[in-house]
Design a protein around this motif. Structure first.
Motif, PDB file in Angstrom:
ATOM      1  N   TYR A  68       0.826  -1.199   0.000  1.00  0.00           N
ATOM      2  CA  TYR A  68       0.000   0.000   0.000  1.00  0.00           C
ATOM      3  C   TYR A  68       0.872   1.266   0.000  1.00  0.00           C
ATOM      4  N   LEU A  69       1.932   1.253   0.816  1.00  0.00           N
ATOM      5  CA  LEU A  69       2.831   2.403   0.870  1.00  0.00           C
ATOM      6  C   LEU A  69       3.489   2.679  -0.482  1.00  0.00           C
ATOM      7  N   SER A  70       3.870   1.620  -1.178  1.00  0.00           N
ATOM      8  CA  SER A  70       4.545   1.780  -2.467  1.00  0.00           C
ATOM      9  C   SER A  70       3.635   2.453  -3.487  1.00  0.00           C
ATOM     10  N   TRP A  71       2.378   2.015  -3.553  1.00  0.00           N
ATOM     11  CA  TRP A  71       1.441   2.660  -4.473  1.00  0.00           C
ATOM     12  C   TRP A  71       1.058   4.052  -3.970  1.00  0.00           C
ATOM     13  N   GLY A  72       1.111   4.253  -2.662  1.00  0.00           N
ATOM     14  CA  GLY A  72       0.881   5.586  -2.118  1.00  0.00           C
ATOM     15  C   GLY A  72       1.920   6.581  -2.602  1.00  0.00           C
ATOM     16  N   VAL A  73       3.157   6.138  -2.749  1.00  0.00           N
ATOM     17  CA  VAL A  73       4.225   6.985  -3.283  1.00  0.00           C
ATOM     18  C   VAL A  73       3.892   7.433  -4.713  1.00  0.00           C
ATOM     19  N   VAL A  74       3.465   6.498  -5.534  1.00  0.00           N
ATOM     20  CA  VAL A  74       3.149   6.800  -6.937  1.00  0.00           C
ATOM     21  C   VAL A  74       1.968   7.774  -7.032  1.00  0.00           C
ATOM     22  N   ILE A  75       0.913   7.516  -6.261  1.00  0.00           N
ATOM     23  CA  ILE A  75      -0.264   8.393  -6.274  1.00  0.00           C
ATOM     24  C   ILE A  75       0.115   9.790  -5.787  1.00  0.00           C
ATOM     25  N   GLY A  76       0.977   9.853  -4.777  1.00  0.00           N
ATOM     26  CA  GLY A  76       1.440  11.146  -4.281  1.00  0.00           C
ATOM     27  C   GLY A  76       2.170  11.943  -5.347  1.00  0.00           C
ATOM     28  N   GLY A  77       2.992  11.267  -6.154  1.00  0.00           N
ATOM     29  CA  GLY A  77       3.694  11.931  -7.250  1.00  0.00           C
ATOM     30  C   GLY A  77       2.738  12.477  -8.293  1.00  0.00           C
ATOM     31  N   ALA A  78       1.692  11.709  -8.610  1.00  0.00           N
ATOM     32  CA  ALA A  78       0.698  12.153  -9.588  1.00  0.00           C
ATOM     33  C   ALA A  78      -0.054  13.386  -9.092  1.00  0.00           C
ATOM     34  N   LEU A  79      -0.371  13.428  -7.801  1.00  0.00           N
ATOM     35  CA  LEU A  79      -1.064  14.583  -7.226  1.00  0.00           C
ATOM     36  C   LEU A  79      -0.176  15.825  -7.246  1.00  0.00           C
ATOM     37  N   GLN A  80       1.107  15.650  -6.968  1.00  0.00           N
ATOM     38  CA  GLN A  80       2.043  16.775  -7.027  1.00  0.00           C
ATOM     39  C   GLN A  80       2.110  17.360  -8.432  1.00  0.00           C
ATOM     40  N   LEU A  81       2.140  16.493  -9.438  1.00  0.00           N
ATOM     41  CA  LEU A  81       2.185  16.956 -10.825  1.00  0.00           C
ATOM     42  C   LEU A  81       0.921  17.739 -11.172  1.00  0.00           C
ATOM     43  N   LEU A  82      -0.214  17.249 -10.709  1.00  0.00           N
ATOM     44  CA  LEU A  82      -1.491  17.898 -11.016  1.00  0.00           C
ATOM     45  C   LEU A  82      -1.537  19.333 -10.490  1.00  0.00           C
ATOM     46  N   VAL A  83      -1.120  19.546  -9.232  1.00  0.00           N
ATOM     47  CA  VAL A  83      -1.191  20.902  -8.667  1.00  0.00           C
ATOM     48  C   VAL A  83      -0.175  21.836  -9.336  1.00  0.00           C
ATOM     49  N   HIS A  84       0.944  21.301  -9.794  1.00  0.00           N
ATOM     50  CA  HIS A  84       1.912  22.141 -10.500  1.00  0.00           C
ATOM     51  C   HIS A  84       1.395  22.556 -11.875  1.00  0.00           C
ATOM     52  N   LEU A  85       0.715  21.654 -12.553  1.00  0.00           N
ATOM     53  CA  LEU A  85       0.110  22.005 -13.837  1.00  0.00           C
ATOM     54  C   LEU A  85      -0.935  23.103 -13.657  1.00  0.00           C
ATOM     55  N   MET A  86      -1.708  23.009 -12.570  1.00  0.00           N
ATOM     56  CA  MET A  86      -2.716  24.036 -12.286  1.00  0.00           C
ATOM     57  C   MET A  86      -2.042  25.382 -12.015  1.00  0.00           C
ATOM     58  N   ALA A  87      -0.919  25.371 -11.276  1.00  0.00           N
ATOM     59  CA  ALA A  87      -0.200  26.621 -10.974  1.00  0.00           C
ATOM     60  C   ALA A  87       0.402  27.235 -12.232  1.00  0.00           C
ATOM     61  N   ILE A  88       0.975  26.384 -13.101  1.00  0.00           N
ATOM     62  CA  ILE A  88       1.550  26.863 -14.363  1.00  0.00           C
ATOM     63  C   ILE A  88       0.478  27.530 -15.220  1.00  0.00           C
ATOM     64  N   TRP A  89      -0.698  26.926 -15.261  1.00  0.00           N
ATOM     65  CA  TRP A  89      -1.814  27.492 -16.036  1.00  0.00           C
ATOM     66  C   TRP A  89      -2.273  28.825 -15.444  1.00  0.00           C
ATOM     67  N   LYS A  90      -2.395  28.862 -14.111  1.00  0.00           N
ATOM     68  CA  LYS A  90      -2.906  30.061 -13.445  1.00  0.00           C
ATOM     69  C   LYS A  90      -1.950  31.235 -13.564  1.00  0.00           C
ATOM     70  N   ILE A  91      -0.649  30.970 -13.501  1.00  0.00           N
ATOM     71  CA  ILE A  91       0.343  32.056 -13.501  1.00  0.00           C
ATOM     72  C   ILE A  91       0.696  32.515 -14.917  1.00  0.00           C
ATOM     73  N   GLY A  92       0.176  31.807 -15.929  1.00  0.00           N
ATOM     74  CA  GLY A  92       0.370  32.225 -17.311  1.00  0.00           C
ATOM     75  C   GLY A  92       1.598  31.677 -17.994  1.00  0.00           C
ATOM     76  N   LEU A  93       2.168  30.602 -17.442  1.00  0.00           N
ATOM     77  CA  LEU A  93       3.373  30.007 -18.032  1.00  0.00           C
ATOM     78  C   LEU A  93       3.060  28.839 -18.960  1.00  0.00           C
ATOM     79  N   LEU A  94       1.798  28.484 -19.062  1.00  0.00           N
ATOM     80  CA  LEU A  94       1.446  27.325 -19.881  1.00  0.00           C
ATOM     81  C   LEU A  94       1.791  27.560 -21.352  1.00  0.00           C
ATOM     82  N   LYS A  95       1.762  28.825 -21.782  1.00  0.00           N
ATOM     83  CA  LYS A  95       2.077  29.125 -23.179  1.00  0.00           C
ATOM     84  C   LYS A  95       3.538  28.816 -23.499  1.00  0.00           C
ATOM     85  N   ILE A  96       4.426  28.941 -22.503  1.00  0.00           N
ATOM     86  CA  ILE A  96       5.836  28.587 -22.711  1.00  0.00           C
ATOM     87  C   ILE A  96       5.960  27.091 -22.981  1.00  0.00           C
ATOM     88  N   VAL A  97       5.237  26.301 -22.188  1.00  0.00           N
ATOM     89  CA  VAL A  97       5.282  24.840 -22.343  1.00  0.00           C
ATOM     90  C   VAL A  97       4.670  24.418 -23.673  1.00  0.00           C
TER      91      VAL A  97
END
Length: 468
Positions: A179-208
């Motif tokens: 369970y802990l091992s899959w928890g690590v993977v899910i945690g990484g996916a959640l971190q990526l999601l919030v960073h994508l939201m921040a990139i979009w909100k701050i206006g950097l998505l056009k660079i990507v």
């Protein structure tokens, strides 16, 4: 400057509080045994590559190069694609040869333990792909002086692991680790999601998006910039990897010691890393973009003034943390971990290892501050040489101290090599420049505060000994 530092610190504190809860639950539910060792080993490999490729060398070379680039969108995506390809290739190798990867991590494990650990190593390694993408996006956010998202995002990993522990509570140890091992993977996916939201909100998505859109058509436009980046990156990889290789060496050697030794190193290092992350890493991360810009514009005066303010803030906080942690180490470990499957004997061993780590808190923290000057000045090769000397000393000292001191000897070896690294970094930074920073009345106040704080802690220790 201080607003950025405190934003970073508050976010890290939030994440570390969740990490502390996670560790308390891990110690109580899983304890310090062969299965806890297996999980920490399984999580060690992706963390090793994450810190070398992502949080370390990548950020410290990419940000100054990105700042200087005239084609920022193309340059950033070109670098991203190269590194993502490398990480996916390494992930494939780990999936094809999981037992070999596990054996490399813990050569002291017997064949049966390696077979038990190999599937968990494979699962945990998926985290690396997510966290590299997170690091890439967080570097873009740093360029815009946005630190909050990255500082708070680690909390999602800890929340995921806490959830995994609660869901698996009462199960067998192997199920808990699964369970802990899959928890690590899910945690990484959640971190990526919030960073994508921040990139979009701050206006950097056009660079990507723009970088991907014109990647094939205009890649040649950033050929020279990419060439310079690669030339700087490989020394930076080595410079950043030596600290991680030292931690890897500790785990590798601890696998030859009694069961639980890897866990003692882990739990004590988690406490040690709290002030290091909360203050040293937060401060370094906050001032790095500005110092890189000052040095790019040959404005050494403002760069040094910025560094001096950060130095006195960091030196004071780390000095107080060192004294407090060392004097109260027994009480800290008992309070945090001694419950459930974590015995009094485990607490005694962990406390001793923690003391050995804490001796080096001040040089480790200050070295992070001054080493960023080297990277911002594009002195990656000199930083790599310093790291090499530090690693060599750590290997020699670890082999010398493991027999008489066990896991504590490994921690002490790391501490001594940290002192060496700091001294050599100051030599490259400029001994006279460093003396100019510390030659003020603040130094006297600093020493007086340390003395008074020590007396207070000794009194406080006597006061609370009867209650813990």
């Amino acid at each position: 400057m201080f607003k950025a530092i405190f934003t970073n610190s508050f976010g890290i504190l939030f994440s570390r509080i969740l990490g502390l809860i996670r560790d308390l639950l891990t110690a109580s539910i899983l304890g310090a045994n062969v299965y806890s060792d297996i999980f920490f080993i399984a999580f060690k490999l992706p963390n090793l590559f994450r810190r070398i490729f992502a949080e370390g060398a990548f950020t410290q070379v990419f940000l100054p190069s990105f700042t200087r680039s005239t084609k920022k969108s193309l340059f950033s995506i070109h670098i991203f694609v190269i590194f993502l390809s490398i990480i996916l290739f390494i992930t494939l190798l780990v999936n094809l040869f999981p037992q070999l990867a596990t054996k490399a991590l813990a050569i002291g494990f017997d064949t049966k333990t390696i077979e038990l650990a190999a599937p968990y190593v494979t699962i945990n390694f998926y985290y690396l792909t997510f966290i590299f993408a997170v690091t890439f996006l967080s570097t873009l956010l740093q360029y815009k002086h946005h630190f909050a998202t990255t500082a708070f995002a680690t909390g999602f990993l800890n929340l995921s692991l806490i959830g995994a522990l609660l869901l698996s509570k009462g199960s067998s140890d192997d199920v808990i680790v699964y369970y802990l091992s899959w928890g690590v993977v899910i945690g990484g996916a959640l971190q990526l999601l919030v960073h994508l939201m921040a990139i979009w909100k701050i206006g950097l998505l056009k660079i990507v998006i723009g970088g991907f859109k014109y990647f094939n058509k205009k890649a040649l436009l950033v050929k020279e910039e990419t060439k310079v980046f690669r030339k700087q990156f490989f020394p930076a990889i080595w410079g950043n990897s030596t600290a991680q290789l030292s931690a890897f060496l500790d785990t590798w050697l601890a696998s030859f010691l009694a069961a639980g030794s890897i866990s003692y190193l882990y739990y004590s290092n988690r406490v040690f890393q709290l002030p290091l992350a909360l203050f040293a890493i937060a401060t370094s991360t906050a001032i790095f973009p500005r110092i890189a810009r000052f040095l790019r514009n040959n404005d050494h005066t403002n760069a040094l003034n910025y560094l001096q303010k950060a130095f006195w803030f960091l030196a004071t906080i780390l000095m107080l943390s060192t004294l407090g942690g060392f004097i109260l180490s027994d009480e800290i470990v008992k309070l945090l971990f001694q419950r459930g499957a974590f015995s009094q004997t485990d607490a005694v061993h962990t406390s001793f290892v923690l003391k050995m780590y804490l001796i080096g808190l001040l040089p480790f923290g200050l070295n992070k501050l001054f080493s960023l000057w080297l990277y911002a000045s594009q002195l990656q090769l000199k930083a790599a040489k310093i790291a090499s000397y530090s690693l060599i000393s750590n290997v020699i000292l670890s082999l010398a101290l493991i027999s008489p001191m066990g896991a504590g000897g490994l921690a002490l070896a790391s501490t001594i090599s940290g002192f060496l690294s700091f001294i050599l970094t100051i030599k490259v930074f400029g001994t006279q420049q460093f003396l100019d920073i510390i030659s003020s009345k603040k130094a006297l106040y600093w020493l007086l505060s340390a003395l008074l704080f020590t007396f207070f802690l000794l009194w406080f220790k006597d006061f609370i000994d009867g209650y813990i």
